[in-house]
Enzyme design. Structure first.
Site, PDB file in Angstrom:
ATOM      1  N   ARG A 184       0.406  59.411 -61.962  1.00 25.91           N
ATOM      2  CA  ARG A 184       0.082  60.429 -62.968  1.00 25.91           C
ATOM      3  C   ARG A 184       1.318  61.198 -63.440  1.00 25.91           C
ATOM      4  NH1 ARG A 184      -3.185  57.327 -62.725  1.00 25.91           N
ATOM      5  NH2 ARG A 184      -5.416  57.544 -62.322  1.00 25.91           N
ATOM      6  N   SER A 203     -10.974  64.084 -64.852  1.00 21.87           N
ATOM      7  CA  SER A 203     -10.618  64.361 -63.456  1.00 21.87           C
ATOM      8  C   SER A 203      -9.802  65.642 -63.373  1.00 21.87           C
ATOM      9  CB  SER A 203      -9.821  63.197 -62.863  1.00 21.87           C
ATOM     10  OG  SER A 203     -10.619  62.032 -62.789  1.00 21.87           O
ATOM     11  N   GLU A 224      -4.754  68.009 -62.077  1.00 24.57           N
ATOM     12  CA  GLU A 224      -4.446  66.911 -62.989  1.00 24.57           C
ATOM     13  C   GLU A 224      -4.618  67.374 -64.431  1.00 24.57           C
ATOM     14  OE1 GLU A 224      -5.998  62.382 -63.962  1.00 24.57           O
ATOM     15  OE2 GLU A 224      -6.019  63.105 -61.900  1.00 24.57           O
TER      16      GLU A 224
END
Length: 306
Positions: free
Chosen positions: A178, A227, A297
């Site tokens: 990520r 998410s 996130e």
């Protein structure tokens, strides 16, 4: 409301073709449907126009790039600076010889997956499971259902804060979980992907399976940001949240999803502050229960209300 600086910007950029809007509402730009105004919202006409704008913009001016707003929480005090919206001019998708796809940074991931499928290009089906744009996938090494951006990227193209065109190979992107190592002030404008030969019907079947999996396990038809927390190494964020007793936890109209507890939901009247406070409460409870520090996130930007 912020001071209106659009007049000064226009006078310093006489050849600008894109649209400048002062104190633009940002709630429609975010899937959470929350957030205060953007001091300036700029919609560039194309990459050349964006480069011109950046070359004449004060380097000290804060800049935020927005795609579909699926992984974004804009705080209630808004964004003091320039928000750049990459729209249709950055959404072109083209299939190329050699099982390659070129896509603009504003192109929705799901549409890139569909163009690849129609062209018989396999390997990009995972993009169907990412509710964002190619620009976001590049910036976060977006991934889902067994695939990541790093697996298929050939080259990414962008602009520096000085408006200079730059390109990055897969290796130069510095991908990790990520994350990309490319400086934050680079604005991605397009990407080239490499797939493999495949049967269109088989690829569409893979995409349909992803669609069904998302619909059955995630609150996809709600005001959510996807998410919320990154998975810690070797662990799953949703399991930690569940273990901490946070499934269904609420602050006003902000709630931890009961279907998938790594998702936060705005039931209608939640503020960005409600959503962020709920997320921080979840992080605290997970820390106290499991001793694990969850990292956000979702990108949280802007300033809180005084």
């Amino acid at each position: 409301m912020f001071p209106d600086i659009t007049g000064a910007l226009k006078s310093s950029m006489p050849n600008l073709r894109g649209k400048l809007e002062a104190n633009a509402p940002t709630a429609p730009l975010s899937w959470f449907r929350t957030g205060g105004p953007a001091q300036v919202l700029f919609s560039p006409a194309d990459a050349e126009d964006l480069g011109y704008f950046l070359s004449r913009l004060d380097p000290a001016m804060p800049v935020l790039v927005v795609g579909l707003g699926s992984n974004l929480l804009i705080r209630d005090g808004g964004w003091a600076g320039v928000m750049i919206r990459l729209g249709k001019a950055f959404s072109e998708i083209t299939s190329l010889p050699g099982y390659r796809i070129r896509a603009g940074a504003g192109a929705p991931d799901v549409k890139v997956a569909r163009v690849a499928a129609d062209a018989g290009i396999s390997g990009l089906s995972f993009l169907r499971g990412i509710p964002g744009t190619i620009g976001g996938a590049l910036r976060m090494n977006g991934g889902a259902y067994g695939g990541e951006t790093k697996d298929v990227l050939v080259e990414a193209v962008g602009l520096t804060r000085r408006g200079e065109r730059v390109s990055f190979s897969n290796q130069q992107m510095g991908f990790s979980y990520r994350h990309t190592g490319v400086p934050d002030d680079v604005i991605f404008t397009e990407a080239l992907f490499q797939g493999k030969p495949g049967d269109p019907e088989t690829i569409l079947g893979e995409m349909n399976a992803i669609t069904e999996a998302r619909s059955s396990t995630q609150p996809v038809n709600t005001r959510t940001g996807g998410s919320t927390f990154k998975n810690p190494p070797g662990l799953k964020a949703w399991e930690l949240v569940d273990k901490a007793g946070c499934r269904g936890l609420r602050i006003g109209d902000a709630q931890v999803s009961e279907m998938h507890c790594n998702f936060l939901i705005n039931h209608g009247a939640a503020t960005a502050t409600d959503i962020e406070n709920l997320g921080e409460d979840v992080r605290r409870r997970v820390r106290e229960t499991s001793g694990v520090e969850l990292d956000w996130e979702i990108k949280r930007v802007g300033q809180a209300l005084a």
